[in-house]
Design a protein around this motif. Structure first.
Motif, short mmCIF file in Angstrom:
data_model
loop_
_atom_site.label_atom_id
_atom_site.label_comp_id
_atom_site.label_asym_id
_atom_site.label_seq_id
_atom_site.Cartn_x
_atom_site.Cartn_y
_atom_site.Cartn_z
N GLY A 27 0.82 -1.12 -0.01
CA GLY A 27 0.05 -0.07 0.03
C GLY A 27 0.76 1.42 0.00
N SER A 28 2.12 0.96 0.43
CA SER A 28 3.08 2.02 0.28
C SER A 28 4.07 1.93 -0.86
CB SER A 28 3.79 2.34 1.53
OG SER A 28 3.15 2.87 2.62
N ARG A 29 4.43 2.74 -1.69
CA ARG A 29 5.40 2.57 -2.90
C ARG A 29 6.39 1.72 -2.66
NH1 ARG A 29 7.50 7.44 -7.07
NH2 ARG A 29 8.34 5.94 -8.57
N ASP A 30 6.38 0.71 -3.33
CA ASP A 30 7.50 -0.42 -3.22
C ASP A 30 7.69 -0.85 -1.89
OD1 ASP A 30 8.18 0.07 -5.90
OD2 ASP A 30 9.45 1.69 -5.41
N ALA A 31 6.72 -1.02 -0.95
CA ALA A 31 6.80 -1.36 0.24
C ALA A 31 8.09 -0.82 0.97
CB ALA A 31 6.95 -2.97 0.11
N ARG A 32 8.36 0.42 0.74
CA ARG A 32 9.34 0.99 1.19
C ARG A 32 9.64 0.97 2.78
NH1 ARG A 32 14.59 0.87 0.20
NH2 ARG A 32 14.08 1.21 -2.32
N PRO A 33 8.44 1.46 3.39
CA PRO A 33 8.43 1.35 4.98
C PRO A 33 8.84 -0.01 5.51
CG PRO A 33 6.96 2.81 3.97
CD PRO A 33 7.29 1.79 2.86
N TYR A 34 8.30 -0.75 4.82
CA TYR A 34 8.57 -2.27 5.41
C TYR A 34 10.05 -2.51 5.29
CZ TYR A 34 8.59 -7.43 4.89
OH TYR A 34 8.97 -8.82 5.16
N PHE A 35 10.76 -2.38 4.13
CA PHE A 35 12.07 -2.64 4.05
C PHE A 35 12.92 -1.76 4.96
CE2 PHE A 35 10.55 -4.55 0.12
CZ PHE A 35 10.92 -5.77 0.21
N ASP A 36 12.58 -0.45 5.20
CA ASP A 36 13.37 0.49 6.02
C ASP A 36 13.16 -0.16 7.44
OD1 ASP A 36 13.90 2.05 3.91
OD2 ASP A 36 12.47 3.66 4.00
N TYR A 37 11.96 -0.45 7.79
CA TYR A 37 11.88 -0.67 9.15
C TYR A 37 12.66 -2.11 9.61
CZ TYR A 37 9.75 -2.12 13.54
OH TYR A 37 9.47 -2.53 15.00
N PHE A 38 12.64 -3.10 8.73
CA PHE A 38 13.23 -4.65 9.04
C PHE A 38 14.55 -4.60 8.52
CE2 PHE A 38 8.53 -5.76 9.22
CZ PHE A 38 8.61 -6.21 10.77
N GLY A 39 15.05 -3.58 7.55
CA GLY A 39 16.29 -3.81 7.24
C GLY A 39 16.79 -4.85 6.63
N SER A 41 16.84 -7.86 7.71
CA SER A 41 15.92 -9.02 8.14
C SER A 41 14.75 -9.37 7.27
CB SER A 41 15.37 -8.90 9.61
OG SER A 41 16.31 -8.69 10.37
N ALA A 42 14.40 -8.33 6.13
CA ALA A 42 13.46 -8.67 5.25
C ALA A 42 13.83 -8.88 3.99
CB ALA A 42 12.71 -7.11 5.18
N GLY A 43 15.11 -9.10 3.59
CA GLY A 43 15.50 -9.53 2.26
C GLY A 43 15.90 -8.09 1.60
N LEU A 44 16.29 -8.09 0.38
CA LEU A 44 16.79 -6.98 -0.45
C LEU A 44 15.32 -6.17 -0.44
CD1 LEU A 44 19.61 -8.41 -2.59
CD2 LEU A 44 19.74 -7.03 -0.41
N PRO A 45 15.54 -4.86 -0.69
CA PRO A 45 14.28 -4.10 -1.33
C PRO A 45 14.20 -4.24 -2.91
CG PRO A 45 15.95 -2.63 0.10
CD PRO A 45 16.36 -4.17 0.14
N GLY A 46 12.85 -4.75 -2.84
CA GLY A 46 12.47 -5.01 -4.35
C GLY A 46 12.53 -6.32 -4.48
N GLN A 47 12.84 -7.26 -3.57
CA GLN A 47 12.78 -8.72 -3.64
C GLN A 47 11.92 -9.08 -2.23
OE1 GLN A 47 16.79 -10.29 -3.71
NE2 GLN A 47 17.30 -9.61 -5.81
N GLY A 48 12.45 -9.15 -1.28
CA GLY A 48 11.57 -9.74 -0.05
C GLY A 48 11.77 -11.07 0.18
N TRP A 49 12.78 -11.83 -0.68
CA TRP A 49 12.80 -13.27 -0.54
C TRP A 49 14.30 -13.67 0.32
CZ3 TRP A 49 12.06 -11.67 -5.63
CH2 TRP A 49 13.23 -11.52 -6.35
#
Length: 309
Positions: free
Chosen positions: A118-130, A132-140
């Motif tokens: 719901g946020s562009r490119d899920a950026r807040p998710y990747f910013d928050y978890f660093g 631990s969330a995998g690479l931004p744009g991937q998530g695996w």
């Protein structure tokens, strides 16, 4: 004469010493051949994994109960997507997620859900978890937990670059599984391949499900549908396979809301749409146990044990 007497005395002393030594030796227990030490049995201590999705929100207090429960439990936490509602914004992570889960953040291994996008490119998710969330744009990504290898995937196929055989995620998964040939393997992502819930089966993950089936993965965890459901062991096509099938759990009971199950699939082993709670897994070196722990709602129990493939 004096020398002869002294010599006799010395011989007498030596005789007495020899007699005492022999007597002492006879009093000792008989010696036995040297035996090799028997190694102590190895204790198979399980790794603990808590799994739940569809969690933090500022619109409910059921997520407070789930988060407070997890904060008191030792072990690793797998968040199965839609970790914060409604749009995964930086403000929602700051005000709705962090006050509940911030204290256990270092124990969390998250999967990304659709609400994070719901946020562009899920950026807040990747910013928050660093990291631990995998690479931004991937998530695996993957990690080891005790004797188990754990794979975390992104079931938002379009922003992930696809979920089919030609996609970067699929190619990464195939290489990762080949590089980690452990006896016991677990995978999790947000959208369930099989579900009796509101959203139903998620066809887009079929190529990945088939790959996991071919490589002998034991468990798959998902969220998305706001209920709890465990399936029978299923083969690559979703047919029962008690010996080699994958057991899939849907655990979308993290607190956002509960939604009704209307038509149970024939392969569904058990389900409830009435209880918030978390799935507790004990991961041993050759098997696992599970227990659904209710936190609020109507009491419901589901537990069991199964061997790895």
């Amino acid at each position: 004469m004096r020398g002869t007497g002294r010599l006799g005395l010395m011989l007498l002393v030596l005789a007495l010493f020899a007699a005492c030594t022999a007597s002492h030796a006879n009093s000792l227990p008989p010696t036995s051949p040297v035996e090799s030490a028997t190694p102590a049995p190895t204790v198979d201590v399980p790794a603990i994994l808590w799994a739940v999705g569809d969690a933090a929100t500022c619109r409910s207090q059921n997520d407070d109960a789930v988060a407070a429960f997890l904060a008191q439990q030792p072990g690793t936490i797998a968040l199965l997507g839609d970790v914060v509602y409604e749009r995964g914004t930086a403000e929602e992570f700051r005000n709705c997620f962090d006050p509940l889960f911030g204290s256990v953040k270092e124990r969390i291994h998250p999967a990304i859900g659709n609400h994070e996008y719901g946020s562009r490119d899920a950026r807040p998710y990747f910013d928050y978890f660093g990291a631990s969330a995998g690479l931004p744009g991937q998530g695996w990504y993957s990690y080891d937990l005790g004797a188990w290898h754990v794979v975390v995937l992104n079931s938002n196929c379009k922003p992930a670059g696809g979920c089919d055989e030609t996609s970067p995620q699929y190619q990464w998964l195939r290489a990762d599984l080949a590089a980690h040939p452990t006896r016991c393997t677990l995978a999790y992502w947000h959208h369930p391949r099989w579900s009796s819930g509101e959203h139903g089966n998620f066809e887009s993950m079929q190529p990945i499900w088939e790959l996991l089936s071919r490589t002998g993965v034991d468990l798959v965890l998902s969220g998305h549908d706001h209920d709890y459901e465990r399936f029978q062991p299923l083969d690559a096509n979703g047919h029962p396979d008690p010996e080699q099938g994958i057991v899939q759990f849907v655990v979308g009971t993290g607190g956002r809301s509960l939604r009704p199950i209307q038509h149970r699939l024939p392969t569904s082993a058990t389900a409830t749409d009435q209880a918030y709670g978390v799935l507790r897994l004990e991961l041993f070196s050759d098997h696992y146990t599970w227990q659904f722990v209710t936190v609020s709602g109507i009491p419901f129990t589901d537990s069991g044990r199964a061997a790895c493939h």
